[in-house]
Design a protein around this motif. Sequence first.
Motif, PDB file in Angstrom:
ATOM      1  N   ALA A 175       0.823  -1.366   0.126  1.00  0.00           N
ATOM      2  CA  ALA A 175       0.083  -0.276   0.207  1.00  0.00           C
ATOM      3  C   ALA A 175       1.221   0.974   0.097  1.00  0.00           C
ATOM      4  N   LEU A 176       0.170   2.263  -0.503  1.00  0.00           N
ATOM      5  CA  LEU A 176       1.277   3.489  -0.328  1.00  0.00           C
ATOM      6  C   LEU A 176       1.130   4.657   0.904  1.00  0.00           C
ATOM      7  N   ILE A 177       1.992   4.702   0.633  1.00  0.00           N
ATOM      8  CA  ILE A 177       2.244   6.080   2.439  1.00  0.00           C
ATOM      9  C   ILE A 177       2.640   7.604   1.622  1.00  0.00           C
ATOM     10  N   VAL A 184       4.906   9.211   0.237  1.00  0.00           N
ATOM     11  CA  VAL A 184       6.787   8.910   0.647  1.00  0.00           C
ATOM     12  C   VAL A 184       7.122   7.719  -0.381  1.00  0.00           C
ATOM     13  N   SER A 185       8.429   7.656  -0.310  1.00  0.00           N
ATOM     14  CA  SER A 185       9.197   6.342  -0.591  1.00  0.00           C
ATOM     15  C   SER A 185       8.970   5.391   0.640  1.00  0.00           C
ATOM     16  N   ASN A 186       8.529   4.067   0.615  1.00  0.00           N
ATOM     17  CA  ASN A 186       8.668   3.098   1.603  1.00  0.00           C
ATOM     18  C   ASN A 186       9.457   2.278   1.021  1.00  0.00           C
ATOM     19  N   THR A 187      10.594   2.317   0.680  1.00  0.00           N
ATOM     20  CA  THR A 187      11.304   1.583  -0.149  1.00  0.00           C
ATOM     21  C   THR A 187      12.169   0.325   1.214  1.00  0.00           C
ATOM     22  N   ASN A 188      12.285  -0.800   0.570  1.00  0.00           N
ATOM     23  CA  ASN A 188      13.227  -1.984   1.359  1.00  0.00           C
ATOM     24  C   ASN A 188      14.801  -2.147   0.947  1.00  0.00           C
ATOM     25  N   VAL A 201      21.122  -9.459   5.766  1.00  0.00           N
ATOM     26  CA  VAL A 201      20.522  -8.987   6.789  1.00  0.00           C
ATOM     27  C   VAL A 201      19.313  -8.439   6.395  1.00  0.00           C
ATOM     28  N   ASP A 202      18.122  -8.068   6.853  1.00  0.00           N
ATOM     29  CA  ASP A 202      16.471  -7.231   7.108  1.00  0.00           C
ATOM     30  C   ASP A 202      17.733  -6.141   7.778  1.00  0.00           C
ATOM     31  N   PHE A 203      17.033  -4.722   6.283  1.00  0.00           N
ATOM     32  CA  PHE A 203      17.748  -3.461   7.179  1.00  0.00           C
ATOM     33  C   PHE A 203      16.459  -2.945   7.147  1.00  0.00           C
ATOM     34  N   GLY A 204      15.389  -3.613   7.462  1.00  0.00           N
ATOM     35  CA  GLY A 204      14.382  -2.451   7.165  1.00  0.00           C
ATOM     36  C   GLY A 204      13.482  -1.701   6.063  1.00  0.00           C
ATOM     37  N   ASN A 205      12.502  -1.300   5.858  1.00  0.00           N
ATOM     38  CA  ASN A 205      12.097  -0.428   5.272  1.00  0.00           C
ATOM     39  C   ASN A 205      11.721   1.391   5.793  1.00  0.00           C
ATOM     40  N   ASP A 516      11.354  14.377  -1.572  1.00  0.00           N
ATOM     41  CA  ASP A 516      12.083  13.285  -0.739  1.00  0.00           C
ATOM     42  C   ASP A 516      13.651  12.727  -0.681  1.00  0.00           C
ATOM     43  N   TYR A 517      14.033  13.308   0.634  1.00  0.00           N
ATOM     44  CA  TYR A 517      15.528  12.839  -0.562  1.00  0.00           C
ATOM     45  C   TYR A 517      16.699  11.718   1.521  1.00  0.00           C
TER      46      TYR A 517
END
Length: 937
Positions: A175-177, A184-188, A201-205, A516-517
């Motif tokens: 889903a878009l945030i 805004v970006s929700n990049t994995n 490693v799981d570095f989050g999103n 968004d940077y």
Amino acid sequence: MRKILLLLAMSLLCSFLAFSQTQNISGQVVDETASPVSFATVTEKGTQNAVSADSDGKFTIKVSNSAILVVSSTGFAVVEVVASSAGTVVLKRGEGITIDEVVVTALGISRDKKALGYSSQQIDGAAVNSRPTNNFLNNLSGKIAGLDIKTNSNFGGSTNIVLRGTKSISYNNQALIVVDGVPVSNTNLNLNDAGRGRDGVDFGNSASDIDPNNIESINVLKGAAATALYGSQASNGALLITTKKGKLNKAVGVTLNTTFSVGGIDKSTFPTYQKQYGQGYGPGFIEGDVDGDGVDDAITSTGDDASYGTAFDPELMVYNWNAFALGNPNYGKATPWVAAANDPSTFFKKAFTTINSVNVNGGDEFTTYNFTYSNHYETGVMPNSRLGKNTINGNFSRQIAKGLKSTAFVTFVDQSTIGRNSVGYGDNILTGFRQWWPVNVDIKELEQEYFRNNENVTWNMVSPLEGNLAPAFWNNPYWDRYENFPTDDRTRILTGANLSWDITDDLNILGRATIDYSNSKQEIRKAVGSHSEEFGVAQSPAGETSGYWLFTNKFLQQTYDLIGTYDWKISSDFSAMLLAGGTFIKSRQEDFEASTTGGLIIPKLYTLGNSVGYFPPIQGDVSLEKSGIYAQASTDYKKTVFLEGTVRRDESTALPKDNRDYVYYSLGSSFVFSELLKNNGNADWLNFSKLRLSYAEVGNDLPPGLPGFRRNNGLIAGYPMASNSNTYVDYESLRPERQKSWEVGLEASMLDKRITIDLSLYKTNTKDLLFNVPQSTATGYAFSLVNAGETENKGIEVALGLTPVRTPDFQWNVNINWAKNKNKVIALNEGRENLQLANFQATSLNATVGQPYGSFRGIGYQFLNGQPVVNEDGVYINVQDQVLGNIQPDWLGGVYNKLSYKNFSIGFLIDVKSGGDLFHLISIMSVNWIISKYCWS
């Protein structure tokens, strides 16, 4: 001169007296049951001086004691009170007035909820800030019907958000945030190997960058009709976040907030180790003369990473791994053959999380401001794991002139993390603990060995009798945590401004620009002396015993919006709203991935230059431009029947020129039948009810970047070598995925809103799916990217709200959410019935026609009349490549109770995800190698 001075003195005195008579008047607005009336408007009569109450009905306004305050709120009769007696203002519900709930919809536009022809569900910011978490999405689980929050137990790990099922086989289902109207970006942030479940490693999103302390409310738009104005970005639904703002004519307010939590591992999900058999792949010990007396001694087979060995016997004296660890109290000694006192469950620590924030807000007649600083610090259950994050949020608005308002905002996030845990099967401590662990090894003794000299003294020595103390398969786990730890740093800035101009009372133009940077750096270390594993960019099967792995990423997205809205009062019975606008998005992502090859030259110097060999880095520079123009028209008859239509045209550089633009639309309608019932005087118990219906078509394009790129294979004899990608792409023939969605729903509230219900039925079909299919390698390619196939999701969602008790001082609210989604793969490309998505050691994950997405296939039993069939030897008959289960849950649900007494409240949540199958390879292997006690049950 004296007269002038006297007049000046008198003027100053009068001004002082007038000023002294103006002061801050505070109060609270409540209804007849003493419940707060949120966001009521309080106005000084005859002036433009006005403020809004907060969510608890509390307000502060600067007026004289004798001023008359006009207090109003939708659905209530207007009340006038003298400021000096405005402590508690009681509003009575107006006769025949329906309370219109206002929600934020696409593009940040506020609408009456009763006018919407689609499902939306809103919660306040407190619901995602009730407990400390690194990612606010985790706190949404169980609170929104149909929202599947896929969390994990990784320290600072990523969270997936899926609404109404999986739609795309190979691409985005998230889903878009949207924050204050801006996507805004929700990049994995994970590397490819971690995404495949192999290692890493799981570095989050990047959704974790959003500070829950700054969230005012979240409105979840579930269907395609709800999100059509956002285009393909929101084809999977959207989470619309409204941040906290300052308020006009409000004195400076300072709020301090602290949350704290402590946690630990769930031992019910951890192995319960058997205590009967010790280290070894089978019975027996290695024999050799350890003490030099000429007689062979019993030596543990330290190279074996299993507990399938000799039965424990305290009378049996054995030279264990610690007999060969110099400095160990048992060095050179045989010890009784018994199970260890401390199993791996004692390896873990208590996890602590603390979040402190300070908020400053206020405003005057023309200006508002709101600033928040948050500090987030947490430690994980793994030793040497900690995360620190500092967040600054600020927004500022100014009424420049009548009808002209400017707003600016900024979010700055700086995060550093040490010691995230490994994921996947390879090089993972938990794999060892659960699958390859000798139960005679004491974990606390390994801790003492590491901290004695900070060396990799392992229980898994290759051949200690011959002096080879190197790890055969497994390092000392404390060596892994304190020497082979990953680190990552991330900085993000989200900023923008908008200008809103009310040209007339009915016409508004909004211009908005945002940036968004983000800049991130991830490092993985392998210290000299470690066991050899696949590592780095090369991923050589021979493995690396030391190395350094670096990944950097820079992302910049610019978004520009121009939106015009016109409220048209056609007649006393008919009104309409017209909207038209355009959005332009320009993004660029630069990433760099490189590692040492062949090991480190100098121990503990973690740089790319400290490499024995060379392997070319992977570098990406991908740009995307996407523009969209859109229009929406909505009309109503007597605020009872509503009709709405939306059309949007997108153009994306991710697609070929001939198929670059695509058009989609939505239609929606709602019928507020409670108005008719009330007019007939037959439904005094019914506060509100409506039926809604919508249909929409949206597209979903490729991720940016040209598929089918060439591969860099490094240098051979000084010459650069390259090859084609193993995936064939006929780029010019690609087109966007297409989604068609129906929805029908019922909303109602009754008994003075003590009961509310929102029921939705939906069906979504996604066609022209983009995915890779296997093909003959004789063509020079192993796969081909195609547009084909179809998935279907259909289901039901129920959101039920109850208020069993409501008194002036006490209130009990219950919110119940339940959803069932039925997912099915309708078709793949022509002639194909199954597409393998991933392959494991004993099973595979698939998209199978006629089955839900994510089916497990493997060896099953042959059945007859529902019973497994045996052969003449009494052995079950196996059948290859059978559907064993699927990952889709049967249903999702949550029950949230909140008990409030005056200004104190407490809540608790029951969150349920029923069904959905898991494949747990480690459980199979732990049984095979006699780690778990359940081998004997």
